[in-house]
Design an enzyme around this catalytic site. Structure first.
Site, PDB file in Angstrom:
ATOM      1  N   ASP A 275     -14.075   6.959  16.418  1.00 17.75           N
ATOM      2  CA  ASP A 275     -13.602   5.621  16.807  1.00 17.75           C
ATOM      3  C   ASP A 275     -13.609   5.540  18.333  1.00 17.75           C
ATOM      4  OD1 ASP A 275     -12.326   3.193  17.090  1.00 17.75           O
ATOM      5  OD2 ASP A 275     -10.513   3.748  15.985  1.00 17.75           O
ATOM      6  N   ASP A 286     -14.870  -2.625  19.774  1.00 21.21           N
ATOM      7  CA  ASP A 286     -14.167  -1.526  19.113  1.00 21.21           C
ATOM      8  C   ASP A 286     -14.811  -1.322  17.749  1.00 21.21           C
ATOM      9  OD1 ASP A 286     -12.340   0.191  17.931  1.00 21.21           O
ATOM     10  OD2 ASP A 286     -10.637  -1.199  18.031  1.00 21.21           O
ATOM     11  N   HIS A 355      -6.905  -6.052  14.032  1.00 20.57           N
ATOM     12  CA  HIS A 355      -6.168  -6.701  15.121  1.00 20.57           C
ATOM     13  C   HIS A 355      -7.074  -7.607  15.947  1.00 20.57           C
ATOM     14  CE1 HIS A 355      -8.103  -3.615  17.677  1.00 20.57           C
ATOM     15  NE2 HIS A 355      -7.844  -2.798  16.662  1.00 20.57           N
ATOM     16  N   HIS A 363      -5.132  -4.348  21.416  1.00 23.92           N
ATOM     17  CA  HIS A 363      -4.440  -4.923  20.264  1.00 23.92           C
ATOM     18  C   HIS A 363      -3.994  -6.355  20.505  1.00 23.92           C
ATOM     19  CE1 HIS A 363      -3.478  -0.559  18.875  1.00 23.92           C
ATOM     20  NE2 HIS A 363      -4.643  -0.971  18.418  1.00 23.92           N
ATOM     21  N   GLU A 391     -10.692  -3.292  10.797  1.00 27.19           N
ATOM     22  CA  GLU A 391     -10.813  -1.861  10.508  1.00 27.19           C
ATOM     23  C   GLU A 391     -10.012  -1.564   9.250  1.00 27.19           C
ATOM     24  OE1 GLU A 391      -9.080   0.823  13.383  1.00 27.19           O
ATOM     25  OE2 GLU A 391      -7.883  -0.792  14.245  1.00 27.19           O
ATOM     26  N   GLU A 486     -15.014   0.292  10.996  1.00 24.41           N
ATOM     27  CA  GLU A 486     -14.490  -0.814  11.813  1.00 24.41           C
ATOM     28  C   GLU A 486     -15.623  -1.535  12.535  1.00 24.41           C
ATOM     29  OE1 GLU A 486     -11.160  -1.397  15.394  1.00 24.41           O
ATOM     30  OE2 GLU A 486     -12.019   0.584  14.976  1.00 24.41           O
TER      31      GLU A 486
END
Length: 505
Positions: A275, A286, A355, A363, A391, A486
């Site tokens: 990740d 992300d 998120h 976040h 994710e 994710e």
């Protein structure tokens, strides 16, 4: 990077020149034997060019150059001819010819020409289960050596995977002239995140060529981060790494990266979550994937990957967050996995979430939204223009994580109130964090690499007064296995765009 629900409890051949000599008992025949030895193969030069990225080749190579490259890649045949005569028996001559097969060096030359023409080359012959094979395009080398922005001098970067909105009440957006104009106005923003998305793809294709049993996790993290910095052309807070590289093993779901001195080695039977993030002007892409070498884990990985895609499909403007979570859980928990003779249901980890992502805030900051991966919960709706990381985490354990193990991830609190600091070292460390990371997550290994020493007490102090958040590893029960996938996407006015989608997942 995972966002836990806030009630998580704390704790954590010299080619062996095989001259295929024809064995003959007739000495007269042996005297006439012709043995032409092979020369060194020019194919190796072509192969080296592929491996080094053929940086010197002209993108506008002429067809004649292609022909020369292919001709130079052919290896000479080894020909052995033996003529013998046995007058007493038949009086006929015997001829034997043996030719070694040509190796596929011409394929290497073709790859060279393809790159020169702006084509693609596969990242590495090394395959990883459950992942597609990424390829380097747009003139990038293998391994990558060119900053991604330099491959697109016009500033227009590859568009991510576009998906139409799934709900009837959003169908009109696809053809709306007003919404298309809004997208035109935001084109600079989209190009920034598309650059970050392309960097992420190329970095992870490179990373996937490294992930093999026996590699130290700290070496893997360092190589991923070095490549991330190179390809994004790191420039202070304008471009760089989005957050520390997560390399969580087995029952550890998220937030684990090796601290200095950690010599953990990846094993054949491990389940590894990779990740990491890339940012351009604070806009973070992300994305995460899972690696398992053993086929017994396949269904676990398939469940989580399918659940992530289901969540992306369900997402859209004015869609309730709880509805996205329900779609994810329905797909995730329709799978089961048999490991060493025992069957486990795949469970969504109910206290981990997707998120929103805001500039420099992974976040979403104080106004961020959480996307559950189980049904129920928040009825807040998604809105136009928002960035999301969907994710999902599937587990063979309880489907609930807690904090455990040594902490490596930290993050400055965006809205922390002013607190007078009494320790000089705390003030010094806070100044370094603000200047170097701002509100982007960081890790202890980075502080070590940047020359910070004897900072642990100061870091603890910053956490205690609420200026910095510690983000310890999040783990399910021992003996369980967790997988993660994710993607980052944006809810554009006309359609959603999955910025991190690639050939691998």
């Amino acid at each position: 990077m995972a966002q836990p629900t806030k009630d998580v409890p704390a704790s954590e051949v010299e080619d062996d020149e095989e001259e295929e000599v024809v064995d003959t008992k007739d000495s007269a025949a042996a005297a006439k034997k012709k043995n032409k030895k092979k020369k060194k193969k020019p194919a190796s030069a072509a192969t080296e060019q592929v491996q080094q990225g053929v940086a010197a080749l002209d993108v506008n190579a002429q067809p004649e150059a292609a022909a020369k490259a292919e001709q130079g890649a052919e290896e000479e045949e080894e020909e052995e001819e033996t003529e013998g005569a046995d007058g007493a028996a038949t009086g006929d001559a015997k001829k034997k010819k043996k030719k070694k097969k040509k190796k596929s060096a011409s394929a290497g030359a073709a790859a060279v020409v393809a790159v020169a023409a702006g084509g693609e080359i596969r990242a590495d012959p090394h395959e990883i289960r459950n992942l597609g094979h990424g390829s380097f395009k747009y003139g990038q080398t293998n391994p990558p050596t060119k900053p991604v922005a330099s491959l697109f001098p016009n500033g227009a970067f590859p568009i991510g995977e576009e998906q139409e909105y799934d709900k009837d009440f959003n169908m009109w957006r696809t053809t709306s002239a007003e919404k298309r104009e809004l997208e035109r106005i935001e084109s600079d923003l989209y190009e920034s995140v598309r650059l970050a998305g392309e960097v992420h793809r190329q970095v992870r294709y490179y990373a996937q060529s490294l992930i093999k049993p026996g590699i130290k996790l700290i070496d893997l993290a360092d190589k991923i981060e070095a490549m991330n910095r190179k390809l994004v052309a790191e420039n202070g807070l304008k471009a760089g790494i989005g957050f520390p590289t997560g390399l969580s093993l087995n029952n550890v779901a998220a937030h684990y990266t090796p601290n200095s001195g950690d010599n953990t080695v990846l094993q054949q039977g491990d389940v590894l979550k990779v990740d990491f993030g890339t940012h351009v002007n604070g806009r973070i892409v992300d994305s995460a994937f899972t690696v398992a070498f053993e086929p017994k884990y396949d269904n676990l990985l398939k469940a989580v990957r399918a659940a992530t895609n289901a969540g992306i499909k369900a997402a859209g403007i004015d869609v309730r967050l709880c509805d996205v979570g329900e779609a994810i859980q329905e797909v995730m928990e329709s799978y089961e996995v048999e490991i060493d003779g025992k069957t486990y249901p795949v469970k969504s980890i109910r206290n981990l979430n997707g998120h929103t992502i805001a500039p420099y805030m992974i976040h979403g900051g104080p106004a961020g939204k959480s996307v559950p991966i189980v049904k129920g919960g928040d009825t807040t709706k998604m809105e136009e223009g928002e960035f999301y990381a969907i994710e999902t985490f599937g587990s063979t354990g309880k489907g609930y994580v807690h904090e455990d193990l040594e902490c490596s991830h930290y993050m400055k609190v965006p809205d922390a109130p002013f607190v007078p600091l009494r320790m000089a070292k705390s003030k010094e460390l806070l100044s370094h964090i603000t200047k170097t990371f701002d509100t982007l997550p960081f890790c202890r290994k980075w502080l070590d690499q940047q020359g910070q020493t004897k900072y642990l007490a100061a870091l603890k102090n910053l956490c205690e007064v609420g200026i910095v958040n510690a983000c310890p590893p999040l783990v399910d029960i021992k003996g369980s296995y967790v997988a993660q996938y994710e993607h980052t996407f944006i809810l554009r006015p006309t359609r959603k765009e999955v910025l991190s989608r690639g050939e691998d997942y």
